[in-house]
Structures are given as C-alpha cells and as structure tokens.
Design a protein around this motif. Structure first.
Motif, short mmCIF file in Angstrom:
data_model
loop_
_atom_site.label_atom_id
_atom_site.label_comp_id
_atom_site.label_asym_id
_atom_site.label_seq_id
_atom_site.Cartn_x
_atom_site.Cartn_y
_atom_site.Cartn_z
N VAL A 116 -6.02 -0.54 -8.02
CA VAL A 116 -5.73 -1.93 -7.80
C VAL A 116 -6.23 -2.86 -8.84
N LYS A 134 0.88 -1.22 0.10
CA LYS A 134 -0.04 -0.15 0.00
C LYS A 134 1.06 1.25 -0.17
N ALA A 185 0.92 0.92 -10.76
CA ALA A 185 -0.05 1.14 -10.09
C ALA A 185 0.42 2.47 -9.16
N ASP A 222 -2.53 -6.06 0.85
CA ASP A 222 -1.69 -4.76 0.64
C ASP A 222 -1.08 -4.25 1.78
N THR A 251 -5.67 -7.33 -7.96
CA THR A 251 -6.53 -7.70 -6.74
C THR A 251 -6.28 -9.35 -6.40
#
Length: 1479
Positions: A696, A678, A734, A712, A702
């Motif tokens: 994501v 994250k 991402a 995450d 995912t």
C-alpha cells in the motif's frame, strides 16, 4: 379349484359380492407382498452395507417398532393356525401365502435393524411393504366384513384385525419416527443439508419434506438464510462435470450434437420421468371407462325393463372409489414426472450456464469479435432457458401422440370404425400445426438475432453511460434502441402472436371437429342410438384429446425455439479458443541475467483468419530476470499487442514465446472488481498484514485510504466507478505487487497517475530500490521519466521492432531514435550512482523482518527472490448481504418487494395494455367458454333424446347446432388470442420498456455508481423477456382455468344442489392452501429474481477482465464464484419448483374428492330417481376437468404473481429518480450561448451522493473568456469532480456555477451539456460505424467529420479501414487501441461548437510525440475557446494562463505558473519538483 378350497373360487371378482374372492384376496395379496420383499431384501442389504456404520442411540420408538413387529408376527401365526383348521389342507395357497408373509416379516425386521445403524432414511422398500400391507389389509377386511366372517371364525377374524391395527402402527412409527442423528452427523451438519436427503419415500412422493419451509414462508418473509441446500446431484459442480464428460465425448464425433450430449448426461433421470408420465397417462384414460361403468350402473336403475336387476349401491360406491383412486394415483404419477423433468431442466440450465462461462474465459479473438458480451448474456438468459422449458414440457412430443393413440383406442371400443373420422381430422390438424411450426421457427430465428442486437446495444449504453451523459446523447441512443425494439423486435413478436393465435384456433377447433365427424359417422353408419353411456365417455375422451392437441402445437413451438437455441449454444461451445500452445510456460528463472520472457521471430495476428493486418511482424524480444524492459512507440505501434502476445492473447502465426514462472498483469485500462479495495489488492491471496502495508505504501495508496469513506474496506463499485483514474491504476498495480509473481507485464500503469505520483511509483516499485527490483518487469509506456530507470528499451513501429538496446548503450548513440525521444521529451537520469550488478540490488523490505517471515525472504545464496509468492486464500463464498455494519460505501442491495404483489402493479400493467381492450379480451374469453359449455349441454340433450327414443331422430339439426357451438367457441378463442397478443401484450411491452429505458438513462450517475451493471441488464433481458412472451400465456391459462372451474361448479351444482354444501369446505381448504402456498412461492420467486442478477454481473465483470483473470491464473477461482452464484439462484428456484408439486398433490387430492362426491351424490340421487343418466354424464365429465383445473388456477395465480414481479421490477426502474429535466422551456439559453466562455464558481460545494463527504468545498473561482486553465492536485483532490460539476453530473449542495453570467443550475441538462465540449478521461467507443461514434445525431457533413479526424490524427487509420466513415467499430471499440479511442474523443470535441473545452487527461493514453502534436492542435484549433485542462503530465499545462491547485476539495493556489513556481513553498512548485520539471 386347485390350491384353494373356497366355494367362490379364484374370481378375482366374486359372483356373489361386489368384491374380490377370498382365494384371490387372502392368497395372491400376501403371497406377492411376502415374496416381493424376500426377493428385494438382498439388494437392500447390499446397499445398506455400502453406507458408513454410525453409532446412533436407541430411542423408545426403536423398541416400540420391534414390539409391534413381534405382535404382527404373533397375529399371523394365530391367523395361520386358524386358517389351517378351516382349510384342512397344507397345499391351500392361502397357507403358503401366509407362510411367505411371515418369512417376509423376519426380513423386514432385519432390514429395519441394520438400517437404524447405517442409513439416515428408512428403507423405501420396507415402508412400501407396510403401506401395501395396510391397503391390501383393508381390502381383505372389507371382504371379510361383507361375509361376516366373525360369526363362524372369530379367532381368524380377531387375529386378522389385530394384525392389521399393528401393521398400521408399524407403518406410522417407521414413517414418522426415524432415528435421531448421530453425534458424528450432527457435528458435520449432514442432517441439515438438503431436506430431501433425509426424507422417506412417502415424504418424497407427497413432497411433505418441504412443509417446514412452506410453514416458515407462511409465517415470515423468507430470506436467503432460510433457503435449504440443493441435493448433491443438483449442485452445479456435479452437473457441469457430468455434462463436460458427455460433451467432450460428443466433440469427437463428426457432427457434435448438444442434444445427444445432454441426453447422455441427464437421460436416466429423464427416462424415469417417462415411466411416471406413462403411468399417469394410462390412469387418466381409465376414467372414461369408469364413467361408462357408472352410466351403465345409472341406466340399470332408469331402465323400464323389470328383467334388468339394478347393480347394488355398493357397486356404484366401488366405482366412485375407483374414480377417486385413479384420479389421485394419476396426480401422484404426474407430479413425480413433473418433479423429475423440472429438476432435469434446472440441471441442464446450471451445467450449460457454467460451461458458457468457462468457455467465455478462453474464447479466441475471432470468436469474441463475432460474439459480443450481450450475445453471450443472451445465450445464458434466453437460449439456455429455451432448453430448460423444452425439458419441462418436451415429453408432450411423444406423450401427446401416445395419449391420442390411447384416446382413439378407447373411442374405437365405444364407437367402432366411426372413430376413423376423428383420426382423419387429427392428421389434418397435425399437418397444419407442422406448417405453423415451420413459420414460427423462422420467426424465432429472427427474434433471437434482434434480441441479441438489442441486448448488445443496451449493454454498451449502460457501460458508456457516463460518456453519453457528458455528450448529452441520451435521446440519440434512445432513438437507436427504440428502432431495434419497436420496429424490429416487437414487429416480429406481433407476427409470432398471430401464428400463436392460429395454432390455438386449430387446437380449439380440433376436438369439436373430431367429435362432430365421429358422432356423425356413428349415427349414419352404425344404426345404433347415440346414448349417454356412449356420448359422455366419448366426450370425456374428447376433452382428454384436447390436451395433447393444444399442447402439441405449443410444444412444437417450444421445440422449434429450443432447436434454434441448441444450435446457437453448440456453435458457441465449438467456437475457437485461444491457442493452448501460444506461450510455453517454464519454471521461474533463478539466475541473474537469465531470460525470463522471450519472443523469437514471432508473427502474431489479431485473429486466426487473418482478416486484419498482423498485430506484430517477425519480432524478437528478450526480458531478463531482475531487469526493467520498457516498450515505447506511437499510438497503434503494437505496444499492447506485444504484451498480449506474452500473455497468449494473440494468435501466434510463427515463432516462439516462452515465459518463466508466474505472471502478474496490469492492463492499460485498469480492471477493478466490484468489491472492496482490499479484496482487489488481495485478489484471492491470503492476507499478510506486513507485506500488505508495504504494498500500500509503495503504491502510494495510504493517503487514498485516509480519504475513502471506509478506508480499504470501501466498496469501489462496478469497474471501480467510485475511484479516480489514478486510484484505479495504482490499485491494479498494488494487486500485481501483492501477487509476488515472477514476471510482471505492465501496460502503461503510469499514464493515469500524477507526475509526482509516477515518480513515487518508479522509486518504490519499479526502480532499482523498488519492491520489484529483483523481478522481471516488462512495461509498455508513454512515460519518458521511467525510461531512465530501464535496463532495456524496445521501440516499436507498425508492429515491428525498430530499435532495441540497453539504456546505457542507447544514450551513447545520438542517431538512435530512442535517444532522440528521451533527449527531446525526457529528463536525464538522476545523478546518483546506479548499481549495475544485479547481485548488488538490495531488498528494501528485508531490514527488520524475521528470518522465518513468509512474506519477505532474504537472498538465498548468490541470488534469490526477495518476495516469496503469495499463498492462495481459502475460497470464500460471495453473499448477497453486505455483512459489514455501518459501511458507508455499501452498495444498494437489490430491492425486493415483500408480500403480495400490490394491486397498483396490475393496475399499471392493465393501463399500459389499454383497459378497454383488456375488458374486450375477458368478454371474448367468457363468451368462448360459454359457447363451449353450451355445446356440451346440447350434446347432453341430444343423447337424452336418443336414449328416450332408442334411435337418432333429427340428426342433422342436433349435429348442426353442436357444430355451431364448437366453431363459434373456436372463433372466439382466435379473436381473444389476437386481442391479447397484438393489442394488449405487445402494447404493454412497448410502453414498459420505453419507460424503463428512459428512466434508467435519465438516472443520475449515483444510481450507476451503486448498482451493478448485471442487475440492470437483468431487467432489460430476463424481466423484459417475461413481459414480452410469458405474461400473455400465463394470463390466458389463468383465465381459462378459472372459467373452467366456475362453469364446472355451476354445472355440477345445477345437477346436484347438495354439492353446494361440499363446495364450502373444499373452497375453504382451497383458499387456505392457496394462501399457504402463495406467500412462500412469491418470496421464493423474488429471491430467485434477486439472486439471478449476481450471475450476470459476475459474468460481465469476468469478461471485461478476462485477460487479467487468465494472467493471474485465477480462472479456477472465478469458475467457483460463478458456480456458487448459480447454486445460490437454484437454491431459490428448486424449492419453488418443489412447492408447486407440494401444492398440486394437495389440491388435486381435493379435486379427486370432488370427483368422488360428485359420483357419490349422483349414485344417491339415482337411487331416489331424481337424475337422468345424461345429467350424470355431464356432471362427471365436468368433475373430471375440475381436478387439474383447481391446481392450475393456484399455479397460474402464482405464475401471474411471479410474472407480474417482472412488471413490478420494471416499474421500479420506471420510478427511478431522474436528473434535472433535459430542457426547461422557460429557462432556455440563447441559441449561440455561450458566446464568451467565462466560467465562475460561486461558493460551490458538492458530494457524489447523499451520505458521502463533500468532494468540493466552498469553491470560488472566476475564469475569464478564452483563458487556458490548468487544474492540478494530488489524487483525490477533486480535479475530476470539478469537471463533473461543470457538466452537472453531480449537483451542488451549496452555491452554483455560472457560464457567461447564466446560472447553469437553472438550465436543462441537454441545453447545458451539448453546449460544452469535453475529452473525458475514460474514452468510449460504441459498436456501429465510425460516423455513428462521432456524430450519433447525424448533425455534421462527411467533410466536417474528415476534417475532425485529420486534426485528431486518425484520418490515415480510418482511411485504411474498410468503409471509411462507415467502417465497423466493434463492441467497446475493441478494434481500436486505447490511444486511438482517446483520439476519437478529441475528434468529437473538435466537432462540438462550444466556447468551453474540458480536457480530463485527454492524452494520458498516447505517446509523448503524439501528445505534443495534439497539444499543438489544441492550441491552434481551440485558441479562441476557454480550456480547462486536468493533466498528470505537468508539462502539458505549464504554459497555461493560470493554474488551479486543489487539495482535499478546496482551491489552495490559483495564479500564473511563473508566479507559483517563483514561490518555492507553493504546492505547485512541490509537484513540479517531484515530477522532475524543476531542479
């Protein structure tokens, strides 16, 4: 007797009593106190008015303080009235002084009232006023008591005594009962900041404010949370800003000097330290004069002349008290000096470390080539440390000569012109030291270069450890590193040790030669007897002289080292940076079709000097808003170079580069932080749940979150080591998507992902319906599939643009090179309609969002960006503690032992240093100290004989024996220093480093997965440096001071047996303080060591991703991270440093007590006629030595423990669990094994490390000899794990693998790994030559190497490099592209004579044309080998004999490609369909 009518006059010493006269005591003292406070009060009030007024409730102590003040005033008025009746003159200065003092009481009261509501700390001026009032009051009280004033003037005496008691109470209340914090201060936490800020002047002078922490550390093991904050002036942001201003000023001069900049920045604090040092030195040289007075006092009792009346005993007691006061005042001054210079050293270190970090973020390519990561780490760890050490002890460069001058001045008063003999010897000593210093400087330069080389190679080995293990090259790299370590670094250190021993020999000889030459000249020229009142003050002076004479060579050595370090740091700080104007940044483009990133006629160089061919030549490029611009070309064509030009990383020789708006960047090798998934995505942006989820999903993460141990919140490890290559690529993408930038610069982000995942990313991120549909996207790519979605395609060759055009135009020209590329290797654009007009591009995220949603905007007007830029998150401080409970991916916190360093650590070190040699060292040191004591005892005997005869009989005999003792002691010093350095220290350093290196390299990969690289580097730099160069010095000082104290106590007790009674309570207090201090100091040092690692880990991580950090404009945030890490380290170092001062004050107070009682016992013994003056002189000369030696022992005890912590930390790594043995003698495979190449998995299961889920579950697989096997599956399915298992990089938890029917689990790892060949996913290159990169073990001929390079299509490139096979490869292979490094891995595989070859994304980083050629090479050259191929490009494995399809760690399909494709329900068919290989 004007202005004073007392019959004793002004004095200042009374002719009747051994005290000050009443005129002096009652007039001068109160007058100076009163006038002094009145003069200083306006300045204090001005300072108080600058403070913010706060409401603080009054307490009972507030009223007690002013009640006592009123009582003092009343007593002074009564005293004044009584005094006026005695003197009967208003002009008596005692009346005027008392009036001044009464006026100062009013000023003191007003200041105390104002400060109560404005200042957190009581006024230092007022507190000192009360303190000096008490001290002078006691002196006056002693005088009045001697004169029995109460018998004649009872009211005067009573008022004075009552006033003195009230003054003591006032001092106590002011010092120990300050006002409580106000509500405002409590709410803002101001009172909980640095304890030093709220400490009064006495607490600062005695460092009492640290007692709370010392007590806490004594009762419990200290943790990070217990550490107090740093003082504001010592925080890194403040020190770095101050230094930066000074350095910018210095850079404007013709020859910038780092030393001048540092002095300009930190000189004021340092000069305050000079004042304290000067005062302390003067105090030290007052002791010999007091000793002479004491010996004169003793001789007055021993004299046979009845005409000489002995001085009263009170006179001797006053001398003893003077010795005590002088000793303690010297201690106070010395510790204040030490506190300031150590604080200055810390500030210098923190500011320079921060500046080095900041400079590293903008180094040009030229500078980066000449300064590797290891070099810069050495600047931080070693060079900055050298400057810090010089700051702490460098004042000896002027203090030493000053002490020598004071010493010679005092000697001249004792010995007359005879002292010039000592001056000549001193000058000779200094000349010899200067010569040795020059030699040491040359050796230090060599040492730093070799240390840089070792650190650089160590860093490369650790970075590339996975590849080294796969190739089985551990022994080759250990041999390379040991060659540098043992044959260069330690050999040079041995020479340094010899010169250090010679310097110590000279320092030991010098005092003896000085005393011998001086005494000899005195005896032969003066005609006076060399009596005790001359010898022992002179001996004390010679002992004081030995300090600067031994310190100066050490400090010269440090000065030499620091000069080298300052030069290196200056060169680094003035080294070239990236062009500030390489790229012109403008506001973001807003209109469709508007240029967002352009290059106009640009020529770009790899380095400003132009030593390499241009990276790009005369290119023009234009990327427009809302378009996807793709850049294609073969390996080394310049694709990544063009992106670097847009980022400003290349030197722009000509042309212009313009970028509009904010940039997001994905590097070819994804840069992943050692943080959670994250945190890697957010990258300093504020978390916004909706868009985060969309990012994501779009980046196909995912499913990965579902299989990661903590979703995450999983910590990915250094460089994302726990993630697959595809996961790292998508994580980096991402991050870029979440940033919501204006211009996206993407360096082949699809190369590491599966083909079907690549299609998903194209559709959901890059394509016309993707998240970035309305953004400017510039992508260098080898993926042909994405070209169908491109608006503009640019082809490069040899750094120039071959062709460029819109996709639609290119596809209409059959003679176009881009058309041929797409036609031969690509699939046609899908048949659905493509919207040409940018205005009609829809936002896939805008369907169900509210109008005021911050994450996603609708189009505003004709055209708008659908993604509003991400908001920057508030700065969150990093922590050493992972505060998420039960996190399965938690990194192993750096281990820190608790409590006392275990005896086993010392035992291991002594064992490494050779026990018998250590015993010889101790015996030699004991003998040296014994000879030194023998010389002093002989000198005592000689002076007693001279005193007895009143002449100098047998001068030659006494002088010769004394010289013998001195020279023998010095020779023994030389011997034990040589033994310590050459036979103990260097031998132990070699063994410990070798053991640690071998164990680290033999550790399983799970260790590197969970241990930050900076933590390991810290062991190989800071800890090894301490073992190399600090430990020997610390042990020497410890044993020297221990023997000095033991011999001193022995000598004093022999002369005064009653002293033994005093030794017991002093020893009790000494041991108590030692334990009290030791526990806290030990934990502080461990916390400092542990908190140092994150500095280097963060620094190396930042350097690896510097282009990414710059591109995202995250430099400021990363600078703050760095400064926080430095401050956290200093939060452990600063109290550790103050704790040493806290201890020294208390222990040297005990030493001062020993001086006082030794003198007092001597006075009592003299009065009873039991001691000779010679024995008193000998006793006191050793008592003077014991003061600082006591403190030094405890300090050295801690230093020994602290330095041994480095040994402890090295031994910890020497005990790391190792992989299986490299060779198992009883289970070695045949020489030609494997002969066939069959591979079989038998119910095989494994996991990466204990506590994690299985990554392969019950695998049963049989591969026939020479069979070509393709391995496919979605990301995280276990493809790479299968190859790691084959090489036993991860060990089975069930089942086994056999090759040619041999169970590989029973083989040695080297026997296994060197019999297999692999082209790994992460291609690595090492600093050195091309030959060393291909064949570190030198097993192959040049012809074989050229053949391998030819087959891997690198021959032309290597031929064009200077040196051919011996051409230089930069650190990490920086002068080779990623594709070229992958081709180098292919060349290594071609050299390996194995029947089994593993290709793990072998061609992921090369273009499709080169890929096709390589595939043909593999088919031809490896046709008789078993090949296991993991590939994201399914077309590279479609012609395999059989395909293994993995899912969730299990084999779900295993058959020939045709069979699997004929089944439309098969997973392989689905993957091929997603990748566009089947309709």
């Amino acid at each position: 007797m004007a202005f004073c009518l007392d019959p004793e006059g002004w004095g200042p010493v009374s002719p009747v009593y051994y005290n000050f006269t009443p005129c002096f005591a009652d007039a001068i003292f109160p007058f100076l106190l009163g006038v002094g406070l009145l003069v200083l009060t306006p300045f204090e009030l001005r300072a108080l008015k600058n403070c913010t007024a706060v409401f603080s409730p009054t307490t009972p102590w507030f009223y007690i303080k002013f009640a006592l003040l009123a009582l003092i005033g009343l007593c002074q008025l009564v005293y004044l009235f009584s005094l006026s009746t005695i003197t009967r003159s208003l002009f008596d200065l005692r009346i005027i002084a008392t009036l001044a003092y009464i006026a100062s009481l009013g000023a003191a009261g007003y200041v105390q009232y104002v400060e109560y509501f404005r200042a957190r700390v009581p006024s230092g001026i007022v507190l000192f006023y009360w303190f000096l009032s008490v001290i002078t009051g006691f002196v006056r009280f002693y005088g009045q008591a001697q004169r029995k004033v109460w018998t004649q003037h009872e009211a005067l005496f009573t008022s004075f005594v009552l006033g003195l008691l009230a003054t003591i109470g006032e001092l106590f209340v002011c010092a120990y009962f300050p006002r409580p914090p106000s509500q405002y201060e409590s709410l803002n936490g101001e009172m909980d900041s640095s304890p030093e800020e709220s400490a009064n002047i006495f607490s600062r002078l005695t460092f009492t404010y640290l007692t709370k922490l010392m007590k806490l550390g004594y009762e419990n093991n200290l943790t990070e949370e217990d550490l107090p904050d740093l003082p504001p002036d010592s925080r890194t942001d403040k020190t770095r800003e101050d230094f930066d201003v000074a350095w910018q000023t210095e850079k404007k001069t013709a020859f910038p000097s780092l030393s001048r900049a540092l002095f300009r920045c930190f000189g004021v604090t340092y000069l305050i330290g000079v004042f304290f040092k000067l005062t302390g030195d003067v105090m030290a040289f007052m002791q010999p004069n007091l000793l002479r007075r004491l010996l004169v006092f003793v001789n007055s009792y021993n004299s046979d002349n009845d005409m000489d009346m002995p001085v009263p005993l009170s006179g001797g007691i006053v001398i003893a008290m003077g010795m005590f006061a002088c000793s303690f005042l010297q201690t106070m001054m010395q510790q204040q000096y030490m506190a300031r210079v150590f604080n200055t050293g810390m500030n210098i270190k923190s500011s320079l470390t921060s500046c080095i970090y900041r400079k590293s973020m903008f180094l040009s390519n030229d500078s980066r080539q000449s300064k590797s990561t290891g070099d810069i780490v050495n600047l931080m760890t070693v060079d900055v440390q050298r400057l810090q050490e010089l700051t702490q002890s460098g004042q000896a460069l002027w203090s030493g000569p000053f002490q020598i001058m004071l010493c010679l001045y005092n000697l001249h008063s004792l010995l007359g012109n005879s002292m010039w003999a000592g001056v000549c010897v001193t000058l000779c000593t200094i000349s010899l030291n200067a010569y040795i210093a020059r030699k040491q400087r040359a050796l230090q330069k060599v040492q730093m270069k070799v240390k840089d080389k070792r650190t650089r190679l160590t860093g490369e080995i650790l970075v590339s450890i996975k590849s080294i293990k796969l190739y089985g090259w551990e022994e080759s790299f250990i041999a390379r590193l040991n060659e540098i370590r043992n044959n260069q670094e330690l050999a040079n250190l041995r020479k340094k040790g010899v010169y250090s021993a010679i310097a110590n020999f000279i320092g030991s000889c010098a005092p003896f030669f000085v005393s011998c030459s001086t005494f000899a000249l005195f005896v032969w020229t003066s005609g006076k007897p060399l009596t005790t009142d001359i010898v022992f003050p002179a001996l004390t002076l010679f002992n004081l002289l030995s300090n600067p004479l031994t310190q100066i060579p050490q400090v010269i050595t440090q000065f030499v080292e620091a000069t080298v370090a300052a030069t290196r740091l200056r060169d680094f700080l003035v080294s070239s940076e990236l062009q500030s104007d390489a790229v012109t940044h403008l506001d973001a483009a807003t209109e469709p079709g508007q240029s967002a990133a352009t290059i106009t006629n640009g020529t770009f160089l790899w380095d400003e000097s132009g030593t390499h061919p241009p990276a790009l030549k005369n290119i023009s490029f234009d990327a427009k808003l809302g378009q996807l611009s793709c850049i294609v070309g073969r390996v080394g064509a310049g694709k990544s170079g063009l992106l670097q030009a847009l980022l400003g990383d290349l030197y722009r020789q000509s042309g212009k580069v313009t970028v509009r708006g904010h940039v997001a960047y994905c590097s070819q090798v994804p840069w992943i932080m050692n943080a959670t998934v994250k945190d890697n995505i957010l990258f300093g942006k504020r978390f916004q749940a909706d868009f985060y989820e969309k990012t994501v999903r779009a980046c196909a993460l995912t499913e990965d979150f579902a299989v990661l141990p903590d979703g995450d919140e999983t910590i990915v490890g250094e460089k994302g080591i726990s993630l697959s290559g595809g996961q790292k690529a998508r994580l980096a993408l991402a991050r870029a998507v979440y940033a919501r930038a204006d211009v996206y610069i993407l360096d082949d982000p699809l190369s590491a992902v599966d083909q079907h995942v690549g299609r998903h990313l194209i559709d959901n991120v890059l394509g016309p319906q993707g998240l970035l549909a309305t953004k400017t996207k510039i992508m260098a790519t080898n993926a042909i599939a994405v070209l169908a979605q491109a608006d503009r395609i640019t082809m490069l060759r040899d750094g120039g643009v071959v062709e460029t055009g819109l996709y639609a135009e290119v596809m209409t020209r059959t003679d176009s090179e881009i058309y041929k590329l797409i036609d031969e290797f690509g699939t046609q654009r899908e048949q659905e309609d493509v919207v040409e007009d940018v205005e009609e591009k829809s936002d896939p995220l805008a369907s169900n969002e509210d109008d005021d949603e911050e994450v996603v905007d609708y189009y505003d007007g004709k055209f708008g960006a659908p993604l509003r830029r991400a908001s920057t998150a508030s700065f969150k401080k990093p922590t050493l503690i992972d505060d998420v409970p039960n996190r399965r991916s938690k990194q192993v916190k750096e281990h820190s032992e608790k409590g006392q360093v275990k005896f086993g650590v010392y035992k291991e070190y002594i064992k490494a240093a050779n026990l018998s040699v250590v015993v010889i060292f101790i015996i030699l040191m004991l003998a040296s100290n014994s000879m030194s004591v023998g010389g002093n005892v002989w000198l005592k005997h000689w002076s007693d004989v001279n005193t007895q005869y009143g002449s100098n009989p047998d001068t030659g005999k006494y002088l010769g024996v004394y010289l013998f003792f001195g020279v023998t002691a010095a020779l023994l010093t030389l011997l034990y220093t040589l033994v310590l350095w050459i036979f103990c220290t260097i031998e132990a350093a070699r063994k410990l480093h070798d053991r640690m290196l071998r164990h680290v390299l033999r550790s399983p990969m799970s260790f590197f997965d969970t241990t930050p690289l900076g933590r390991v580097i810290n062991r190989f730099t800071a800890d090894v440096n301490r073992v190399d160069e600090v430990l020997a010095r610390v042990f020497t000082n410890f044993f020297t001071n221990t023997f000095k104290v033991l011999f001193s106590i022995f000598v004093i007790s022999s002369a005064n047996p009653a002293f033994i009674l005093l030794v017991v309570p002093i020893a009790f207090l000494y041991i108590f303080y030692q334990k009290f201090y030791l526990r806290t100091s030990r934990e502080l040092k461990r916390l400092e060591s542990v908190s140092r690692s994150p500095i280097y880990a963060h620094f190396q991580e930042s350097l690896n991703g510097v282009s990414t950090v710059r591109a995202y404009s995250q430099i400021r945030r990363f600078n703050r991270f760095n400064e926080y890490h430095i401050d956290f380290n200093n939060k452990a170092y600063y109290p550790s440093m103050i704790a040493r001062r806290w201890l020294a004050i208390r222990l040297e107070f005990l030493g001062s007590t020993i001086i006082f009682f030794a003198a007092l016992l001597s006075i009592v013994a003299i009065a009873s006629g039991r001691l000779s003056s010679g024995l008193v002189g000998l006793t006191m000369s050793y008592a003077f030595q014991i003061t600082q030696a006591l403190s030094a022992i405890v300090r050295m005890t801690v230093e020994v423990e602290i330095s041994t912590v480095s040994v402890e930390r090295i031994l910890e790594y020497c005990k790391l669990p190792c992989e299986a043995p490299e060779v198992i003698p009883d289970s070695r495979p045949p020489v030609d094994w494997p002969t066939e190449g069959s591979v079989e998995f038998h119910d095989y299961s494994t996991r990466y490390r204990a506590g994690l889920d299985l990554v392969l579950k019950g695998i049963n697989l049989r591969i026939k000899p020479r069979e070509k096997i393709g391995i496919v599956g979605r990301t995280g399915a276990g493809k790479s794990s299968l190859t790691l298992a084959l090489f036993r990089m991860i060990e089975p938890v069930g089942g086994y693998i056999s090759i040619d029917r041999v169970n590989t689990s029973k083989l040695g790892l080297r026997d296994l790994r060197q019999r297999l060949a692999i082209i790994p996913q992460d291609s690595q290159a090492f600093e050195g030559s091309v030959r060393e990169n291909l064949d570190p073990g030198s097993k192959f001929s040049d012809e074989e190497l050229w053949r391998a390079l030819e087959l891997s299509h690198l021959k032309n490139h290597i031929t064009n490099m200077d040196g051919g096979l011996y051409a230089r490869v930069n650190e990490g292979g920086a002068n080779f592209s990623v594709g070229q490094r992958q081709l180098m891995s292919l060349a290594r595989a071609l050299l390996a004579p194995s029947k089994i070859l593993v290709l793990d994304e072998a061609t992921a980083a090369v273009d499709v044309e080169t890929d096709q050629i390589i595939q043909e090479t593999i088919r031809k050259e490896f046709k008789d080998r078993t090949i296991l191929t993991i590939a994201h490009r399914l077309n590279t494995i479609i012609d395999s004999d059989r395909i293994v399809v993995l899912a969730a760690g299990k084999i779900v399909e295993f058959d020939a490609p045709k069979v699997l494709l004929s089944n439309k329900n098969s997973l392989f068919y689905a993957l091929c369909k997603q990748g566009g290989l089947v309709e």
